[in-house]
Design a protein around this motif. Structure first.
Motif, PDB file in Angstrom:
ATOM      1  N   GLU A  47       0.817  -1.213   0.000  1.00 36.53           N
ATOM      2  CA  GLU A  47       0.000   0.000   0.000  1.00 36.53           C
ATOM      3  C   GLU A  47       0.854   1.267   0.000  1.00 36.53           C
ATOM      4  OE1 GLU A  47      -1.920   1.328   3.620  1.00 36.53           O
ATOM      5  OE2 GLU A  47      -1.042  -0.376   4.679  1.00 36.53           O
ATOM      6  N   SER A  48       0.270   2.348  -0.535  1.00 40.63           N
ATOM      7  CA  SER A  48       0.859   3.688  -0.486  1.00 40.63           C
ATOM      8  C   SER A  48       2.268   3.716  -1.051  1.00 40.63           C
ATOM      9  CB  SER A  48       0.839   4.225   0.964  1.00 40.63           C
ATOM     10  OG  SER A  48      -0.480   4.334   1.434  1.00 40.63           O
ATOM     11  N   ASN A  49       2.407   3.229  -2.274  1.00 42.33           N
ATOM     12  CA  ASN A  49       3.619   3.378  -3.051  1.00 42.33           C
ATOM     13  C   ASN A  49       3.246   4.018  -4.387  1.00 42.33           C
ATOM     14  OD1 ASN A  49       6.194   2.110  -1.781  1.00 42.33           O
ATOM     15  ND2 ASN A  49       4.567   0.667  -1.247  1.00 42.33           N
ATOM     16  N   ARG A  50       4.077   3.821  -5.387  1.00 35.92           N
ATOM     17  CA  ARG A  50       3.807   4.391  -6.706  1.00 35.92           C
ATOM     18  C   ARG A  50       3.819   3.298  -7.768  1.00 35.92           C
ATOM     19  NH1 ARG A  50       8.174   9.368  -5.975  1.00 35.92           N
ATOM     20  NH2 ARG A  50       7.184  10.299  -4.120  1.00 35.92           N
ATOM     21  N   ILE A  51       3.353   2.134  -7.376  1.00 32.89           N
ATOM     22  CA  ILE A  51       3.365   0.990  -8.276  1.00 32.89           C
ATOM     23  C   ILE A  51       2.293   1.169  -9.337  1.00 32.89           C
ATOM     24  CG2 ILE A  51       3.033  -1.502  -8.420  1.00 32.89           C
ATOM     25  CD1 ILE A  51       4.135  -1.656  -5.547  1.00 32.89           C
ATOM     26  N   ASN A  52       2.702   1.019 -10.583  1.00 34.88           N
ATOM     27  CA  ASN A  52       1.815   1.233 -11.733  1.00 34.88           C
ATOM     28  C   ASN A  52       1.677  -0.093 -12.477  1.00 34.88           C
ATOM     29  OD1 ASN A  52       0.505   2.043 -14.062  1.00 34.88           O
ATOM     30  ND2 ASN A  52       1.657   3.962 -14.247  1.00 34.88           N
ATOM     31  N   ASP A  53       0.523  -0.743 -12.289  1.00 32.32           N
ATOM     32  CA  ASP A  53       0.369  -2.088 -12.842  1.00 32.32           C
ATOM     33  C   ASP A  53      -1.120  -2.402 -12.965  1.00 32.32           C
ATOM     34  OD1 ASP A  53       0.997  -4.602 -13.774  1.00 32.32           O
ATOM     35  OD2 ASP A  53       2.110  -5.232 -11.993  1.00 32.32           O
ATOM     36  N   THR A  54      -1.406  -3.491 -13.612  1.00 33.02           N
ATOM     37  CA  THR A  54      -2.777  -3.981 -13.679  1.00 33.02           C
ATOM     38  C   THR A  54      -3.024  -4.926 -12.511  1.00 33.02           C
ATOM     39  OG1 THR A  54      -2.062  -5.760 -15.153  1.00 33.02           O
ATOM     40  CG2 THR A  54      -2.913  -3.745 -16.181  1.00 33.02           C
ATOM     41  N   PHE A  55      -4.280  -5.351 -12.366  1.00 32.58           N
ATOM     42  CA  PHE A  55      -4.627  -6.212 -11.237  1.00 32.58           C
ATOM     43  C   PHE A  55      -3.869  -7.544 -11.320  1.00 32.58           C
ATOM     44  CE2 PHE A  55      -7.316  -9.417  -9.125  1.00 32.58           C
ATOM     45  CZ  PHE A  55      -7.363  -8.849  -7.855  1.00 32.58           C
ATOM     46  N   PRO A  56      -3.196  -7.944 -10.240  1.00 40.54           N
ATOM     47  CA  PRO A  56      -2.381  -9.171 -10.265  1.00 40.54           C
ATOM     48  C   PRO A  56      -3.225 -10.431 -10.098  1.00 40.54           C
ATOM     49  CG  PRO A  56      -2.200  -8.150  -8.119  1.00 40.54           C
ATOM     50  CD  PRO A  56      -3.072  -7.234  -8.943  1.00 40.54           C
TER      51      PRO A  56
ATOM     52  N   ASN B 240      -7.214   3.241  -6.051  1.00 44.90           N
ATOM     53  CA  ASN B 240      -6.437   3.031  -7.261  1.00 44.90           C
ATOM     54  C   ASN B 240      -7.274   3.515  -8.443  1.00 44.90           C
ATOM     55  OD1 ASN B 240      -3.740   1.511  -6.787  1.00 44.90           O
ATOM     56  ND2 ASN B 240      -5.166   0.477  -5.394  1.00 44.90           N
ATOM     57  N   ARG B 241      -6.977   3.018  -9.627  1.00 38.27           N
ATOM     58  CA  ARG B 241      -7.737   3.432 -10.804  1.00 38.27           C
ATOM     59  C   ARG B 241      -8.328   2.216 -11.516  1.00 38.27           C
ATOM     60  NH1 ARG B 241      -3.103   6.794 -11.660  1.00 38.27           N
ATOM     61  NH2 ARG B 241      -2.528   5.628 -13.539  1.00 38.27           N
ATOM     62  N   PHE B 242      -8.727   1.229 -10.733  1.00 38.19           N
ATOM     63  CA  PHE B 242      -9.402   0.076 -11.320  1.00 38.19           C
ATOM     64  C   PHE B 242     -10.751   0.519 -11.892  1.00 38.19           C
ATOM     65  CE2 PHE B 242      -6.788  -2.207  -8.036  1.00 38.19           C
ATOM     66  CZ  PHE B 242      -5.983  -2.891  -8.941  1.00 38.19           C
ATOM     67  N   ASN B 243     -11.159  -0.147 -12.980  1.00 40.81           N
ATOM     68  CA  ASN B 243     -12.432   0.219 -13.596  1.00 40.81           C
ATOM     69  C   ASN B 243     -13.117  -1.020 -14.153  1.00 40.81           C
ATOM     70  OD1 ASN B 243     -11.092  -0.393 -16.019  1.00 40.81           O
ATOM     71  ND2 ASN B 243     -10.559   1.741 -16.402  1.00 40.81           N
ATOM     72  N   GLY B 244     -14.202  -0.791 -14.872  1.00 46.34           N
ATOM     73  CA  GLY B 244     -14.945  -1.895 -15.460  1.00 46.34           C
ATOM     74  C   GLY B 244     -16.005  -2.431 -14.510  1.00 46.34           C
ATOM     75  N   THR B 245     -16.612  -3.506 -14.934  1.00 48.88           N
ATOM     76  CA  THR B 245     -17.668  -4.132 -14.142  1.00 48.88           C
ATOM     77  C   THR B 245     -17.145  -5.407 -13.475  1.00 48.88           C
ATOM     78  OG1 THR B 245     -18.445  -5.395 -16.047  1.00 48.88           O
ATOM     79  CG2 THR B 245     -19.442  -3.223 -15.679  1.00 48.88           C
ATOM     80  N   LEU B 246     -17.837  -5.790 -12.426  1.00 52.17           N
ATOM     81  CA  LEU B 246     -17.523  -7.047 -11.755  1.00 52.17           C
ATOM     82  C   LEU B 246     -18.555  -8.077 -12.181  1.00 52.17           C
ATOM     83  CD1 LEU B 246     -16.785  -5.809  -8.114  1.00 52.17           C
ATOM     84  CD2 LEU B 246     -15.166  -6.180  -9.973  1.00 52.17           C
ATOM     85  N   PRO B 247     -18.121  -9.228 -12.727  1.00 46.25           N
ATOM     86  CA  PRO B 247     -19.079 -10.246 -13.151  1.00 46.25           C
ATOM     87  C   PRO B 247     -19.956 -10.708 -11.984  1.00 46.25           C
ATOM     88  CG  PRO B 247     -16.865 -10.749 -13.952  1.00 46.25           C
ATOM     89  CD  PRO B 247     -16.736  -9.611 -13.001  1.00 46.25           C
ATOM     90  N   THR B 248     -21.156 -11.137 -12.312  1.00 46.11           N
ATOM     91  CA  THR B 248     -22.113 -11.576 -11.286  1.00 46.11           C
ATOM     92  C   THR B 248     -21.523 -12.662 -10.394  1.00 46.11           C
ATOM     93  OG1 THR B 248     -23.961 -11.054 -12.730  1.00 46.11           O
ATOM     94  CG2 THR B 248     -24.402 -12.573 -10.923  1.00 46.11           C
ATOM     95  N   GLU B 249     -20.710 -13.561 -10.972  1.00 47.25           N
ATOM     96  CA  GLU B 249     -20.171 -14.700 -10.217  1.00 47.25           C
ATOM     97  C   GLU B 249     -18.771 -14.428  -9.675  1.00 47.25           C
ATOM     98  OE1 GLU B 249     -22.223 -17.272  -9.786  1.00 47.25           O
ATOM     99  OE2 GLU B 249     -23.658 -16.054 -10.908  1.00 47.25           O
ATOM    100  N   TYR B 250     -18.408 -13.164  -9.543  1.00 49.52           N
ATOM    101  CA  TYR B 250     -17.027 -12.819  -9.226  1.00 49.52           C
ATOM    102  C   TYR B 250     -16.532 -13.461  -7.932  1.00 49.52           C
ATOM    103  CZ  TYR B 250     -12.766 -10.105  -8.864  1.00 49.52           C
ATOM    104  OH  TYR B 250     -11.431  -9.753  -8.781  1.00 49.52           O
TER     105      TYR B 250
ATOM    106  N   SER C  78      -3.912   2.574  -2.507  1.00 52.13           N
ATOM    107  CA  SER C  78      -3.210   3.848  -2.757  1.00 52.13           C
ATOM    108  C   SER C  78      -1.945   3.646  -3.576  1.00 52.13           C
ATOM    109  CB  SER C  78      -2.884   4.549  -1.428  1.00 52.13           C
ATOM    110  OG  SER C  78      -4.063   4.855  -0.729  1.00 52.13           O
ATOM    111  N   ASN C  79      -2.104   3.107  -4.769  1.00 52.91           N
ATOM    112  CA  ASN C  79      -1.049   3.034  -5.752  1.00 52.91           C
ATOM    113  C   ASN C  79      -1.614   3.536  -7.081  1.00 52.91           C
ATOM    114  OD1 ASN C  79       1.665   1.621  -4.899  1.00 52.91           O
ATOM    115  ND2 ASN C  79       0.058   0.554  -3.757  1.00 52.91           N
ATOM    116  N   ALA C  80      -1.030   3.100  -8.166  1.00 55.26           N
ATOM    117  CA  ALA C  80      -1.511   3.497  -9.496  1.00 55.26           C
ATOM    118  C   ALA C  80      -1.940   2.265 -10.287  1.00 55.26           C
ATOM    119  CB  ALA C  80      -0.428   4.278 -10.240  1.00 55.26           C
ATOM    120  N   PHE C  81      -2.488   1.272  -9.584  1.00 53.57           N
ATOM    121  CA  PHE C  81      -3.043   0.117 -10.283  1.00 53.57           C
ATOM    122  C   PHE C  81      -4.232   0.576 -11.119  1.00 53.57           C
ATOM    123  CE2 PHE C  81      -0.827  -1.952  -6.766  1.00 53.57           C
ATOM    124  CZ  PHE C  81      -0.204  -3.006  -7.425  1.00 53.57           C
ATOM    125  N   HIS C  82      -4.437  -0.086 -12.239  1.00 55.49           N
ATOM    126  CA  HIS C  82      -5.475   0.379 -13.153  1.00 55.49           C
ATOM    127  C   HIS C  82      -6.049  -0.783 -13.951  1.00 55.49           C
ATOM    128  CE1 HIS C  82      -1.581   0.503 -15.244  1.00 55.49           C
ATOM    129  NE2 HIS C  82      -2.251   0.043 -16.282  1.00 55.49           N
TER     130      HIS C  82
END
Length: 957
Positions: A660-669, A708-718, A685-689
């Motif tokens: 948390e609270s770094n400057r990591i720029n990545d997609t969801f792992p 962070n900057r995650f977006n999109g929808t969450l599937p019903t069965e997530y 609190s990073n730059a995940f997107h």
């Protein structure tokens, strides 16, 4: 002449006997020249030997249990009689091998299904204990139908025990102690009707134990110690009237201890500790008049001291610790005249100190620490010399001075008086008579007397552990004692003692393994000699004002735990730490380290389990390929950049990951879902997107990806496969650990938003569950599968763009304590099912577009009105109740129906128009008159003004 014939007759008779002996016992005389061993038996033994490797012997391990440790198979050769081989016994007539004892023979390898041991058909005894056999028990053993004795203890056998174990119908002795067997215990074990000894201890069995165990009427020993058996104890055990030893300890058995155990009148040993038993000890225990040792500690038993136990006059050991017993200890406990060891620690016993215990002449161990005993310490008349070896009475509510009669307890080797509220000065010379002490805990005495550490240590010659934490201690290098302490301390606790410099005497303590000098005022640098102590494995320097480390020339490799959090360390992380080749836990959090994480930490990749570098000024990226067995990685609140290294997906032991609270720029792992033990994931609190792809996290209990900057929808069965947060996560193989961490020495911690505030979890309960997706850009509907997370305690989805209705499945979150869905675009009603959630103490629905009836229920009535604000369509008695004290038009307007709202809005619009119409006309007429009368240049020639601006613009360039 008659004498002559008599002597001839005697000679004749003697010769006849010699002749008969030679004729009839020639096979005995010829034994050295003829092999008794049958060839096929010899070949089977040699083939079995060749299936395994022979390692170095471990005589120390075996001698602990009184077993000699030669490598028995070294005596086995092709040209000798196998019946004379070490560990082999043959039938004297047939030459068939009937006993094979290969205990402590240093054999290594995996058992195979076609093992040649199956050819030793006539074995009655097979002892393979204290080796390194692996794999499953195969049919090759389970088909040895003549076996009466089978000992596979102290190996690494694994897998399930097949039902075919029931084929060994002649077994009287079965010992599987200390292996890795798993699954449920097969009911076919209960077919072994001749068994007198059954030991399944130290394995991984789970589930309910077969109820048919009651059919083994010859059993004298039944031990299931240290497995994961659950449910109630099978009542049929009450039929085993010949039992002398019953050990069910360290399992997950639950419910009340049923009275049938009182039927086992031959019991001498009963172990029930470390389970989940509740209620009181049954009165039928009074029938166990042969009992000498009783362990019921570490359960949830309650009630007063079980007086029924006072009938068991043969008891030598009674352990009741870590339960919920209350009331006072009965004075007539002195009727247990053979009692040697009494442990009632960590309960809620009250009253004054039970000095009558000192009148039991056989009593050598008294443990009463961690209760609610009070008053002054009065020991009464102590026999001199006393036979007491251990007295633990710390962590109670005693007040007043330490009794002077404690000096009579000259045989004590352990004494715990911690948290005794002395309320004044203490004469520490009172301890100088206790020359046998090995372990002394006098921490937190609430005394103003300062302890001169060097002088105090001069009282003792054998002391190994000393805890002075929470007292005023002088540990300066200048002391009133001319000679330094001669004893060699192994564990030293000086936490919170006001010490300002490193105790110099530690430098000479070459037996020191454990050192805690946390929570002091030590400043400067950590001395280099500390790292040269040869067996030092634990150092806690936390919460001081240290600024650096003196660089040691060659640190000893013994260090396992190094805790240095919350100091003023500056500069780069010192490279000498990479030379601590045994390091398991490194905590340097809350300091001022800068630079990157040292690459040389790759030297620790096979040992380092915990790395906490939180709250520093570290930069660069997370290193790749330098860790292998990490259990916990916390690098939160630094300045790290880049991406999460994909090598993390190979850390199969990883349980906690916090960046948390770094400057990591990545997609969801999503690739972290391959980690079988991951329980805590914090990316806050990073730059995940980008979108968060559907992933399976079977063991995840806490996930925080907020801000962070995650977006999109969450599937019903997530959330379908997040089983640790659902009822599916309650499998039989759960750990008994209460907190996440590395046992006594380190616990994981984190900060989490809960009930609207940041809450620091100094220790993370293993049952704690939370999902925080707040502060992102998620949209669409909240997945209905969220309702599967029945063990969820905290749920935050605020500050997103979720829309649509809240799923009614949220009503299934029966453990939920905190719910925040504020600042979204949710519509429709708040699900009425939420009104039934009795633990839901905090909720926030504000700043949405919700409408309709607010659910009832007591929990809704305890909320603030702000939890519902900016949802103009909400109404209902619950809302009126919580907003009763809000006397603003907006709050009243909030309760009106939509139709009334539209009418009011139209009326307000017409009123506003009428109010603004008159002043508007007046202002327009006045402004027009000014323009026509005065004709200002800026109004009459606007185009000329623009031309002049363009000319100025050109000249400046």
């Amino acid at each position: 002449m008659e004498g002559f014939w008599n002597s001839k007759s005697i000679i004749r008779i003697t010769l006849s006997f010699i002749f008969l002996f030679i004729c009839h016992f020639s096979d005995v005389l010829a034994a050295p020249t003829r092999n008794l061993c049958r060839p096929e038996q010899r070949d089977a033994l040699l083939a079995f030997k060749n299936e395994f490797e022979i390692g170095k012997p471990s005589p120390d391990h075996c001698k602990i249990y009184g077993i000699e440790s030669p490598r028995k198979t070294d005596s086995w050769g092709n040209n000798s009689d196998c019946c004379n081989w070490e560990g082999v016994t043959c039938n004297a007539k047939s030459g068939k091998v009937i006993e094979l004892d290969l205990s402590c023979s240093s054999l290594h390898g995996r058992f195979h299904s076609n093992s040649s041991i199956r050819n030793l058909h006539f074995l009655t005894t097979l002892d393979l204990s204290f080796n390194d056999f692996k794999g499953q028990i195969t049919l090759s053993i389970e088909n040895l139908s003549h076996l009466t004795y089978l000992d596979l203890s102290y190996n690494h056998f694994s897998g399930q025990i097949l039902n075919s174990i029931g084929n060994l119908s002649r077994l009287t002795y079965l010992n599987l102690f200390d292996n890795q067997f798993s699954g449920q215990a097969p009911s076919s074990i209960c077919n072994l009707s001749h068994l007198t000894f059954l030991d399944l201890s130290y394995n991984r069995f789970f589930g309910q134990f077969p109820s048919s165990i009651g059919g083994l009427s010859h059993l004298t020993t039944l031990s299931l110690f240290s497995n994961k058996f659950s449910g109630q104890i099978p009542s049929s055990i009450g039929n085993l009237s010949n039992l002398t030893t019953l050990d069910l300890s360290n399992n997950n058995f639950s419910g009340q201890i049923l009275s049938f155990i009182g039927n086992l009148s031959q019991l001498t040993f009963l172990g029930l500790f470390s389970n989940n038993f509740v209620g009181e000890i049954p009165s039928s225990f009074g029938n166990l008049n042969q009992l000498t040792r009783l362990y019921v500690d570490d359960n949830k038993l309650s009630g007063n001291f079980p007086n029924v136990l006072l009938n068991l006059t043969g008891l030598s050991l009674l352990s009741l610790s870590n339960n919920k017993f209350t009331g006072t200890l009965p004075p007539n406990i002195t009727s247990l005249s053979n009692l040697m060891d009494f442990d009632a620690s960590d309960n809620a016993f009250t009253g004054t100190f039970p000095s009558f215990l000192f009148t039991i002449p056989s009593l050598t161990y008294i443990r009463l620490n961690g209760n609610q005993l009070k008053g002054t310490l009065e020991f009464g008349n102590i026999s001199s010399p006393s036979n007491l070896y251990e007295l633990d009475i710390g962590n109670n509510n005693f007040i007043g001075p330490i009794p002077s009669s404690i000096s009579k307890l000259v045989k004590l080797f352990r004494l715990d008086l911690s948290h005794l509220n002395t309320q004044g000065p203490v004469d520490f010379s009172i301890f100088s008579h206790l020359k046998s002490l090995l372990d002394l805990n006098i921490s937190h005495l609430n005394t103003t007397t300062r302890i001169d550490l060097n002088y105090f240590l001069s009282y003792f010659k054998r002391l190994l552990l000393l805890d002075l934490s929470g007292n005023h201690v002088s540990a300066t290098n200048k002391s009133s004692v001319s000679d330094p302490p001669s004893q060699l301390i192994q564990s030293l606790y000086l936490s919170g003692c006001g010490i300002t410099e490193f105790p110099e005497f530690v430098r000479t303590q070459h037996e020191l393994g454990f050192l805690d000098i946390s929570n002091n005022k030590i400043k400067g640098q950590v001395p280099d000699w500390l790292w040269r102590l040869p067996i030092l494995y634990y150092v806690n320097l936390s919460n001081n004002t240290l600024i650096g480390f003196q660089r040691p020339t060659k640190p000893e490799p013994s260090m396992l735990y190094l805790l240095g959090s919350n100091n003023n360390f500056i500069g780069k992380i010192p490279s000498f730490i990479c030379g601590l080749r045994s390091l398991n836990t490194l905590d340097l959090s809350d300091n001022n380290f800068n630079g990157s994480i040292p690459r040389c930490m790759g030297h620790l990749k096979s040992t380092l389990s915990v790395l906490n570098l939180r709250q520093n000024h570290l930069s660069g990226g997370l290193p790749k390929q330098i860790f292998e067995i990490l259990r916990s990685l916390d690098v939160g609140h630094n300045q790290l950049v880049g991406k999460l290294p994909r090598s993390l997906s190979f850390f199969s032991t990883l349980e906690v990951l916090n960046v948390e609270s770094n400057r990591i720029n990545d997609t969801f792992p999503f690739w972290l879902s391959s980690l079988p033990k991951l329980q805590v994931l914090v990316l806050r609190s990073n730059a995940f997107h980008g979108p968060i792809h559907e992933a399976t996290f079977p063991e995840l209990r806490i996930i925080d990806i907020s801000h962070n900057r995650f977006n999109g929808t969450l599937p019903t069965e997530y959330f379908v496969k997040w089983s640790a947060m659902s009822s599916l996560g309650k499998n039989e193989d759960q750990s008994n650990e209460k907190y996440m961490g590395s046992g006594l020495y380190y616990q994981d911690s984190m900060v989490l938003m809960n009930k609207g505030v940041a809450m620091e979890l100094v220790r993370i309960l293993t049952i704690y569950t939370a999902v925080d997706f707040s502060g992102n850009r998620f949209e669409g509907e909240i997945p209905k599968s969220i309702g599967l997370l029945k063990e969820l305690l905290v749920l935050s989805l605020s500050n997103n763009a979720f829309s649509g209705h809240m799923p009614s499945s949220m009503g299934n979150l029966t453990a939920l304590e905190s719910l925040d869905v504020s600042k979204n675009k949710l519509t429709g009603e708040i699900p009425q099912e939420l009104g039934d959630l009795s633990f839901l103490a905090y909720m926030n629905f504000s700043h949405n577009q919700l409408a309709g009836l607010v659910p009832g229920g007591q929990q809704f009535l305890t909320q603030n009105c702000s939890a519902f604000e900016d949802n103009l369509g909400l109404f209902g008695s619950s809302l009126e109740e919580v907003c009763r004290d809000i006397h603003t038009p907006a709050s009243h307007q909030q309760f009106e129906t939509p139709e009334t709202e539209e009418e009011d809005e139209d009326l307000i619009s017409w009123i506003a128009a009428a109010i603004g119409f008159g002043p508007g006309i007046a202002f327009g007429l006045m402004f027009g008159y000014i323009l026509v009368s005065y004709k200002p240049e800026w109004f009459m020639n606007p185009f000329d003004r623009n031309n002049r601006r363009q000319k100025r613009h050109k000249t400046t360039h």
